[in-house]
Each structure stands twice: as C-alpha cells, then as structure tokens.
Design a protein around this motif. Structure first.
Motif, mmCIF file in Angstrom:
data_model
loop_
_atom_site.group_PDB
_atom_site.id
_atom_site.type_symbol
_atom_site.label_atom_id
_atom_site.label_comp_id
_atom_site.label_asym_id
_atom_site.label_seq_id
_atom_site.Cartn_x
_atom_site.Cartn_y
_atom_site.Cartn_z
ATOM 1 N N PHE A 123 1.039 -8.353 -16.552
ATOM 2 C CA PHE A 123 0.846 -8.657 -15.137
ATOM 3 C C PHE A 123 2.163 -9.150 -14.550
ATOM 4 N N GLY A 131 3.689 -10.853 -11.036
ATOM 5 C CA GLY A 131 3.435 -11.449 -9.732
ATOM 6 C C GLY A 131 4.698 -11.537 -8.902
ATOM 7 N N LEU A 137 -6.615 -15.656 -12.075
ATOM 8 C CA LEU A 137 -6.092 -14.579 -12.917
ATOM 9 C C LEU A 137 -6.673 -14.681 -14.325
ATOM 10 N N LEU A 141 0.753 -7.461 -9.085
ATOM 11 C CA LEU A 141 -0.120 -8.342 -8.319
ATOM 12 C C LEU A 141 0.484 -8.577 -6.939
ATOM 13 N N THR A 159 -2.764 -4.075 -7.445
ATOM 14 C CA THR A 159 -3.945 -4.748 -6.923
ATOM 15 C C THR A 159 -3.522 -5.977 -6.129
ATOM 16 N N HIS A 187 -2.891 -9.879 -5.089
ATOM 17 C CA HIS A 187 -2.447 -11.093 -5.755
ATOM 18 C C HIS A 187 -3.604 -12.085 -5.780
ATOM 19 N N ALA A 199 -10.498 -5.614 -5.883
ATOM 20 C CA ALA A 199 -9.604 -5.944 -7.001
ATOM 21 C C ALA A 199 -10.259 -5.611 -8.336
#
Length: 306
Positions: free
Chosen positions: A157, A159, A181, A238, A271, A273, A287
């Motif tokens: 992932f 961010g 998350l 994200l 997708t 955040h 999401a």
C-alpha cells in the motif's frame, strides 16, 4: 557558532523556498524553479553572502555546489522595439514534470532475493539518513517515516505522506486512517504484518497539506527502491496523490479506479485514501469493490466470520 550559522542558513533556505527556488541544495541540475527571475537573483545573492561569511565545513556543502548551478535569468527592460522573452523552461509549472515510476529508471537487471530483502530495506533507510534533500526537512518534521511491514509482501500500500501520529512514531498509518487501513487489510483476509506500507513522501508536510512536486519528486527515488526490493505482486495506491506520482498522470480518481495499471513490474490498483473514507463513509462500498478486485488477482478469500 556553527549551530547559529546552521539556523541562519536554514532560515535562508525557507526564504528561497518561498521565492520558488526549491532545488538549489540538491545534487545535480535543478528540476525547476517557480519564482520570477528577480526573486531568484536576490535569493541566490543572499545565500552566497551567507556561504561566504559563515563558518562552513571545509568540504563543499550541497548548498555551495548548488548555488552555482541554479539557472538565473536576469531580466532586461524591453525597449520600444524589444520583444518580451519567452518563459524559461525551468520556470514551467512542476506538474508538467510528472514521470511514472516505470519511466524514471529501468527495472534492475538483478533482483534482490527473498533472504536479503529486509537487509536491503535497511540499507535504503540508512542511505536516507537524517534527510535534508527537500524543504520538508525544514518544515517542522520530527521523524522520517520510512515504511512498515513484510519485506517479502505480495501486497503493498502506498499513501500520500505521514500525519501527526506517524511523525511522532516513525511508522506509517498508525492514526485513525491507519486503523481503518488495518480493518481493510483484515477484511481482505490478511494481517498488517503480511503487507508492506509506505508513502510518497517520508516527512510530514506542514498541517498535513498535499506534498509539493519538489518534495514528492525528491523522495520518490527511495520509494522506487523500496518497491524494487519488496517486488510486490500488487500495489494499491491510496488516494489521488499516490496515484498521480506512481503513474505519472494527473487524472481524477474515478478515471483511475476499477482497472489495472502497471508499476515496477507489479499490477497497480487505485482506491480512496482511508482519511477520505473517514470524511465520507459513503464511499467505503466503492473502496471495498477496489479491494475485491485486488483479492481476485491475488486469490484471497477475505476474512471468515467466526
């Protein structure tokens, strides 16, 4: 005295940043500067004076090396028949410099084997050190937030940047967005310890603002190395900032979601955040659809209810 000189020099770094001259203290040619040439001339003159008068290390500092390389266009007042010069290339908006992670550098000829990935990540963290490569180093950051998770993770992932909780702990996604998350990861049938988590920038932007291009472009070389070491099967971007820098495109999230992209040999999905989902819980269903697409690719069944 040296500490006083450093503080004064940092103050001038902030001044230069306000004027738009961001990359004068980095190695190599500057990527761009957004200030008018008058401001660039004045700002560089200030730093040259500081470098000349303060007690600095014998070895040429990054500041000294870069002051000489900042492109300066001295404006000339146009006469009656003179034409206004075209806008210099280095003053072009930074968004035009977007380059996908796939196009930044070729994939490594040899890949790190599973037994040495954790060690390789430690090496990248050591290379970053107490980083002062971009303006975020002087904007109140407390801790460099490197990354967290399994060095051999199949799922990664990415961010945007650390928040206050992450800045305090040095671990990405540990605040309220991080808790969400964690729930998303568990719903996919995984544990947080089984994935790898990182951000576009490793220092907290002031007031949690969006990272500026110079900050993201400076930090992306380390995120790129992390991706190349972990070699995930799937990356989940994200939010729009992560997607923009990973893919090198500025498009709406709706245009990027629901289909596969490519990044460093991995499939990439986009997708929302988690921080956005906290603000607008109505989008959690969308999401979840994105995560189900990831689960299908990875052969995950999702969490079982006891």
């Amino acid at each position: 005295m040296a500490g006083e000189a450093e503080q004064q020099l940092r103050a001038y770094v902030e001044y230069l940043r306000d004027m738009g001259v961001h990359d004068f203290y980095r190695q190599g040619e500057p990527v761009y500067a957004e200030a008018a040439s008058f401001a660039a001339v004045d700002a560089v003159t200030v730093v040259e004076d500081v470098v000349a008068t303060q007690s600095l290390p014998t070895k040429p500092s990054v500041v000294e090396r870069q002051v000489a390389s900042v492109p300066i266009a001295v404006p000339v007042a146009p006469g009656p028949t003179a034409s206004v010069p075209s806008r210099p290339q280095f003053l072009e908006p930074p968004i035009a410099k977007l380059v996908s992670f796939d196009d930044l550098v070729p994939l490594p000829a040899t890949r790190v084997d599973a037994a040495h990935k954790a060690e390789a990540l430690i090496g990248i963290k050591a290379e970053i050190g107490d980083c002062t490569r971009c303006p975020l180093a002087y904007a109140g950051r407390r801790t460099i937030v490197f990354g967290d998770g399994d060095a051999n993770a199949r799922l990664m992932f990415v961010g945007e940047g650390p928040g206050a909780d992450e800045d305090a702990s040095g671990i990405p996604f540990v605040g309220k967005a991080g808790q969400l998350l964690n729930n998303m990861i568990q719903a996919m049938g995984l544990k947080r310890e089984e994935v790898y988590i990182a951000n576009i920038v490793k220092c907290r932007p002031p007031a949690n603002r969006v990272p500026e291009p110079v900050e993201a472009n400076t930090c992306d070389e380390f995120l790129l190395q992390q991706i190349d070491v972990v070699q995930p099967q799937v990356i989940v971007a994200l939010g729009s900032t992560a997607a923009m820098y990973l893919l090198g495109v500025k498009q709406s999230l709706s245009a990027l979601r629901g289909r596969w992209h490519s990044c460093r040999g991995a499939k990439l999905a986009v997708t929302y955040h988690p921080a956005f989902l906290l603000r607008d819980p109505r989008m959690k269903g969308d999401a979840w659809k994105d995560l189900q697409m990831v689960m299908g690719e990875m052969g995950l069944k999702g969490a079982t209810r006891g």
